[in-house]
Design an enzyme around this catalytic site. Structure first.
Site, PDB file in Angstrom:
ATOM      1  N   ASN A 161       1.048  -1.383  -0.043  1.00 52.05           N
ATOM      2  CA  ASN A 161      -0.217  -0.032   0.242  1.00 52.05           C
ATOM      3  C   ASN A 161       1.110   1.256   0.070  1.00 52.05           C
ATOM      4  OD1 ASN A 161      -1.782   1.898   0.511  1.00 52.05           O
ATOM      5  ND2 ASN A 161      -2.415   1.319   2.590  1.00 52.05           N
ATOM      6  N   LYS A 167      -0.138   4.315  -0.065  1.00 55.88           N
ATOM      7  CA  LYS A 167      -0.889   5.261   0.301  1.00 55.88           C
ATOM      8  C   LYS A 167      -0.588   6.599  -0.516  1.00 55.88           C
ATOM      9  CE  LYS A 167      -0.211   3.093   4.986  1.00 55.88           C
ATOM     10  NZ  LYS A 167      -0.005   3.319   6.292  1.00 55.88           N
ATOM     11  N   HIS A 200      -9.617   0.814   5.048  1.00 54.29           N
ATOM     12  CA  HIS A 200      -8.145   1.106   5.733  1.00 54.29           C
ATOM     13  C   HIS A 200      -8.312   1.929   6.842  1.00 54.29           C
ATOM     14  CE1 HIS A 200      -4.224   2.096   6.628  1.00 54.29           C
ATOM     15  NE2 HIS A 200      -3.622   1.169   6.042  1.00 54.29           N
ATOM     16  N   GLU A 209      -6.958   4.386   8.226  1.00 52.45           N
ATOM     17  CA  GLU A 209      -6.789   5.807   8.049  1.00 52.45           C
ATOM     18  C   GLU A 209      -8.082   6.252   7.601  1.00 52.45           C
ATOM     19  OE1 GLU A 209      -1.933   5.084   7.267  1.00 52.45           O
ATOM     20  OE2 GLU A 209      -3.005   5.517   5.355  1.00 52.45           O
ATOM     21  N   GLU A 251      -4.826  -5.198  10.696  1.00 47.88           N
ATOM     22  CA  GLU A 251      -3.956  -4.008  10.979  1.00 47.88           C
ATOM     23  C   GLU A 251      -4.060  -3.687  12.082  1.00 47.88           C
ATOM     24  OE1 GLU A 251      -1.869  -2.508   7.035  1.00 47.88           O
ATOM     25  OE2 GLU A 251      -3.959  -1.703   7.265  1.00 47.88           O
ATOM     26  N   GLY A 258       2.738   2.343  10.737  1.00 44.26           N
ATOM     27  CA  GLY A 258       3.523   3.313  10.581  1.00 44.26           C
ATOM     28  C   GLY A 258       4.187   3.933  11.948  1.00 44.26           C
ATOM     29  N   SER A 267       3.800  -1.992  10.171  1.00 41.23           N
ATOM     30  CA  SER A 267       4.997  -1.959  10.370  1.00 41.23           C
ATOM     31  C   SER A 267       5.971  -3.290  10.142  1.00 41.23           C
ATOM     32  CB  SER A 267       5.725  -1.340  11.790  1.00 41.23           C
ATOM     33  OG  SER A 267       5.188  -0.047  12.023  1.00 41.23           O
TER      34      SER A 267
END
Length: 253
Positions: free
Chosen positions: A10, A12, A96, A98, A166, A172, A212
């Site tokens: 991904n 992003k 996702h 985010e 996730e 991240g 990560s």
């Protein structure tokens, strides 16, 4: 036949024409395990999808990072599932964390998106995961089960869905779920499938880990019995993505 290892990258909201060219040439030159062993999908931003698709070696597929919840129309700024199908983009990432956090996408909205994308012929990488607060409160399984159920309630087949676990606290941040923590949730999700959908769906649905993932931790994570691959963020922009793809070979050892 076991579940084929799956590695998604991904990208992003990253990249320029030059950067994307570099990533593509690294992937094209890389020595990868055969497609019998691993399925590889990269997800560039919308603006680079067609160029990446045309320049990338054929055994690596592409995914969009999102699509709209229904047919296109007066939805400024959105991209519809039909458009992706028209461009021969086979995959899309939905739900996702985010987008759940920053754009307030609810479990139900994500379920609707997954159902619509599948109905148009796309394959879906559907994301679930808990926040640090939820993990510390001991509600991880409740949270990911509710997110999964919201998808299950809207779809009739899991054949074209890869579920990505996730943990939000690991995305991240450099913090990684330990292999044991990842395995525990993946096994819990598989058990949820068995109890709520079917033994067949539990046995065949790929559950991949994201948060990560790097060249240094991928083999140990990938070696867990219920971890069927990865959804990689930052590391998918770097040459080490090749090493992460090669972690698929741990399942063949």
């Amino acid at each position: 036949m076991g579940r084929k290892f799956f590695v998604g990258g991904n990208w992003k909201c990253n990249g320029t024409t030059e950067v994307v060219k570099k990533i593509v040439s690294t992937l094209n030159a890389g020595e990868l395990p055969s497609t019998d062993i691993v399925e590889v999908v990269v997800s560039p931003p919308f603006v680079f999808l067609t160029s990446v698709k045309s320049e990338l070696r054929p055994e690596i597929q592409v995914a969009a990072q999102n699509c709209w919840v229904k047919k296109g129309g007066a939805f400024t700024g959105e991209v519809s599932a039909e458009m992706l199908v028209n461009l021969d983009v086979p995959w899309v990432i939905l739900g996702h964390s985010e987008r759940r956090a920053l754009l307030h996408e609810t479990n139900e909205f994500v379920g609707d998106k997954v159902a619509y994308a599948l109905s148009q012929g796309l394959k879906v990488i559907a994301c679930v995961g808990e926040t640090l607060e939820q993990r510390e409160a001991g509600t991880t399984m409740e949270v990911v089960a509710a997110q999964t159920k919201a998808i299950a309630d809207k779809i009739s087949s899991w054949d074209n869905v890869v579920l990505a676990y996730e943990p939000v606290w690991a995305i991240g941040t450099g913090k990684v779920a330990s292999p044991a923590q990842a395995q525990e949730v993946h096994a819990g999700l598989r058990k949820w499938f068995e109890e709520n959908i079917s033994a067949d769906v539990a046995a065949t649905t790929r559950i991949i880990y994201g948060g990560s993932v790097s060249g240094s931790n991928c083999k140990e994570l990938g070696g867990q019995p219920d971890v069927d691959g990865f959804l990689v963020g930052g590391a998918s922009l770097k040459p080490e993505f090749i090493d992460i793809i090669k972690a698929a070979e741990v399942k063949c050892a």
